[in-house]
Design a protein around this motif. Structure first.
Motif, PDB file in Angstrom:
ATOM      1  N   ARG A 115       8.311   7.672   1.198  1.00  0.00           N
ATOM      2  CA  ARG A 115       7.959   7.561   2.614  1.00  0.00           C
ATOM      3  C   ARG A 115       6.971   8.661   3.009  1.00  0.00           C
ATOM      4  NH1 ARG A 115      11.244   4.249   5.821  1.00  0.00           N
ATOM      5  NH2 ARG A 115      12.088   2.632   4.457  1.00  0.00           N
ATOM      6  N   GLY A 116       5.988   8.277   3.793  1.00  0.00           N
ATOM      7  CA  GLY A 116       4.972   9.222   4.247  1.00  0.00           C
ATOM      8  C   GLY A 116       3.811   9.383   3.299  1.00  0.00           C
ATOM      9  N   MET A 117       3.899   8.799   2.099  1.00  0.00           N
ATOM     10  CA  MET A 117       2.786   8.894   1.149  1.00  0.00           C
ATOM     11  C   MET A 117       1.702   7.881   1.540  1.00  0.00           C
ATOM     12  SD  MET A 117       4.822   9.254  -2.487  1.00  0.00           S
ATOM     13  CE  MET A 117       3.293   9.122  -3.409  1.00  0.00           C
ATOM     14  N   PRO A 118       0.454   8.289   1.603  1.00  0.00           N
ATOM     15  CA  PRO A 118      -0.611   7.357   1.985  1.00  0.00           C
ATOM     16  C   PRO A 118      -0.921   6.354   0.877  1.00  0.00           C
ATOM     17  CG  PRO A 118      -1.541   9.491   1.431  1.00  0.00           C
ATOM     18  CD  PRO A 118      -0.048   9.652   1.394  1.00  0.00           C
ATOM     19  N   PHE A 119      -1.262   5.137   1.274  1.00  0.00           N
ATOM     20  CA  PHE A 119      -1.694   4.110   0.323  1.00  0.00           C
ATOM     21  C   PHE A 119      -2.768   3.255   0.982  1.00  0.00           C
ATOM     22  CE2 PHE A 119       1.876   2.350   2.657  1.00  0.00           C
ATOM     23  CZ  PHE A 119       1.507   1.046   2.939  1.00  0.00           C
ATOM     24  N   ALA A 120      -3.589   2.662   0.150  1.00  0.00           N
ATOM     25  CA  ALA A 120      -4.721   1.878   0.660  1.00  0.00           C
ATOM     26  C   ALA A 120      -4.338   0.414   0.777  1.00  0.00           C
ATOM     27  CB  ALA A 120      -5.921   2.033  -0.267  1.00  0.00           C
ATOM     28  N   LEU A 121      -4.733  -0.187   1.878  1.00  0.00           N
ATOM     29  CA  LEU A 121      -4.569  -1.616   2.102  1.00  0.00           C
ATOM     30  C   LEU A 121      -5.799  -2.347   1.563  1.00  0.00           C
ATOM     31  CD1 LEU A 121      -3.285  -1.221   5.742  1.00  0.00           C
ATOM     32  CD2 LEU A 121      -1.914  -2.039   3.819  1.00  0.00           C
ATOM     33  N   PRO A 122      -5.721  -3.663   1.373  1.00  0.00           N
ATOM     34  CA  PRO A 122      -6.889  -4.401   0.861  1.00  0.00           C
ATOM     35  C   PRO A 122      -8.150  -4.218   1.701  1.00  0.00           C
ATOM     36  CG  PRO A 122      -4.935  -5.761   0.706  1.00  0.00           C
ATOM     37  CD  PRO A 122      -4.528  -4.529   1.453  1.00  0.00           C
ATOM     38  N   SER A 123      -7.990  -3.973   2.998  1.00  0.00           N
ATOM     39  CA  SER A 123      -9.142  -3.782   3.881  1.00  0.00           C
ATOM     40  C   SER A 123      -9.818  -2.439   3.642  1.00  0.00           C
ATOM     41  CB  SER A 123      -8.694  -3.855   5.343  1.00  0.00           C
ATOM     42  OG  SER A 123      -7.818  -2.780   5.634  1.00  0.00           O
ATOM     43  N   GLY A 124      -9.129  -1.544   2.931  1.00  0.00           N
ATOM     44  CA  GLY A 124      -9.630  -0.191   2.749  1.00  0.00           C
ATOM     45  C   GLY A 124      -8.980   0.807   3.684  1.00  0.00           C
ATOM     46  N   ALA A 125      -8.265   0.303   4.690  1.00  0.00           N
ATOM     47  CA  ALA A 125      -7.570   1.193   5.621  1.00  0.00           C
ATOM     48  C   ALA A 125      -6.442   1.915   4.890  1.00  0.00           C
ATOM     49  CB  ALA A 125      -7.013   0.392   6.800  1.00  0.00           C
ATOM     50  N   ILE A 126      -6.170   3.134   5.310  1.00  0.00           N
ATOM     51  CA  ILE A 126      -5.094   3.922   4.724  1.00  0.00           C
ATOM     52  C   ILE A 126      -3.893   3.875   5.659  1.00  0.00           C
ATOM     53  CG2 ILE A 126      -4.402   6.195   3.907  1.00  0.00           C
ATOM     54  CD1 ILE A 126      -6.576   4.863   2.224  1.00  0.00           C
ATOM     55  N   SER A 127      -2.730   3.655   5.094  1.00  0.00           N
ATOM     56  CA  SER A 127      -1.517   3.586   5.905  1.00  0.00           C
ATOM     57  C   SER A 127      -0.387   4.331   5.209  1.00  0.00           C
ATOM     58  CB  SER A 127      -1.113   2.126   6.143  1.00  0.00           C
ATOM     59  OG  SER A 127      -0.014   2.048   7.031  1.00  0.00           O
ATOM     60  N   THR A 128       0.682   4.567   5.944  1.00  0.00           N
ATOM     61  CA  THR A 128       1.904   5.146   5.383  1.00  0.00           C
ATOM     62  C   THR A 128       3.097   4.437   6.022  1.00  0.00           C
ATOM     63  OG1 THR A 128       2.091   6.860   7.087  1.00  0.00           O
ATOM     64  CG2 THR A 128       0.851   7.427   5.100  1.00  0.00           C
ATOM     65  N   ILE A 129       4.210   4.437   5.307  1.00  0.00           N
ATOM     66  CA  ILE A 129       5.466   3.955   5.882  1.00  0.00           C
ATOM     67  C   ILE A 129       6.290   5.195   6.190  1.00  0.00           C
ATOM     68  CG2 ILE A 129       7.546   2.584   5.515  1.00  0.00           C
ATOM     69  CD1 ILE A 129       5.908   0.869   3.577  1.00  0.00           C
ATOM     70  N   PRO A 130       6.477   5.505   7.453  1.00  0.00           N
ATOM     71  CA  PRO A 130       7.118   6.768   7.818  1.00  0.00           C
ATOM     72  C   PRO A 130       8.627   6.737   7.581  1.00  0.00           C
ATOM     73  CG  PRO A 130       6.665   5.483   9.778  1.00  0.00           C
ATOM     74  CD  PRO A 130       6.049   4.735   8.632  1.00  0.00           C
TER      75      PRO A 130
END
Length: 261
Positions: A115-130
């Protein structure tokens, strides 16, 4: 709620009519103090996609497309901006969809240790699951696809079995002021059909099928519009058991003297 804080999420598993959806929603509302902005719902099915849950591209009225966050990613965005409060994702019928496909890369990052680790979505956007997002799912273990769900989630999710409960049924019928003789015979029939579930799991029948029974008339309605279909489906290849259960149900009314009503 303690399990939700220790595991990546919780799956409530059980046959139909065992209050899974009700308890999942109630848990979500309790953890979010009933705040609808901190609670999201989804129901998986064969056509449910990554685009619905995580992100996808939606057509614009004037032409072209725009990136659109799915229900889970929207909730993650809110939770990331509000770390002091709990957010809950409720997923109904998780076994009816392809969880690996719907979660995509997020399946790895729902794990508590990630949790909280950044990952890239197919769009290129970076997200995290908090860490302040919690997942509560429901599942019928006899649904197709359950093996795939188990393989994907067994390390990450705690499973809680919800089984048909004769005591809970009896309490409900008492609360509904069902006369004693009728109540006892309904509960006996309920125990009888669920006794067959040991050798024929599809026979399992939850207590909420009887939730609105208040008298002989509503008991007959429960049979007419729901129970008989369950019995015929569960024992379609076992005529002897099917017929004995049908006969036993009809005897409820013969022996309580209501046939003449």
């Amino acid at each position: 709620m303690g399990l939700l804080r220790r595991y990546s999420g919780v799956i409530l598993s059980g046959p139909p009519g065992t209050s899974k959806s009700y308890l999942a929603a109630a848990t979500g509302k309790a953890m979010t103090q009933g705040n609808p902005d901190r609670l999201a719902f989804a129901q998986f099915h064969a056509s449910y996609q990554y685009e619905d849950f995580m992100e996808g591209y939606r057509p614009l009225e004037g032409g072209g497309f725009t990136r659109s966050e799915g229900v889970f990613l929207k909730l993650c965005t809110k939770a990331n901006g509000d770390p002091k409060n709990d957010y809950v994702m409720v997923i109904d019928e998780i076994s009816r969809g392809d969880a690996g496909r719907v979660f995509g890369e997020a399946l790895t990052y729902v794990e508590r240790s990630k949790r909280g680790m950044p990952f890239a979505l197919p769009s290129g956007a970076i997200s995290t699951i908090p860490p302040n997002i919690y997942i509560v799912a429901t599942m019928n273990p006899l649904d197709r696809g359950v093996d795939e769900v188990d393989a994907a989630f067994e390390r990450r999710f705690a499973k809680v079995s919800l089984l048909p409960d004769a005591d809970l049924l009896s309490q409900r019928l008492i609360a509904n002021e069902v006369e004693e003789s009728l109540r006892e015979r309904i509960v006996a029939w309920f125990k009888r059909i669920n006794g067959h579930a040991k050798s024929a799991p599809v026979a399992a029948l939850g207590h909420t099928y009887f939730w609105d029974v208040t008298d002989h008339s509503t008991a007959r309605d429960a049979w007419e519009y729901q129970l008989q279909y369950h019995v015929h489906r569960a024992f379609r290849y076992d005529e002897k058991t099917r017929d004995s259960l049908v006969e036993a149900w009809m005897e409820i009314f013969t022996e309580t003297g209501s046939r003449a009503e």
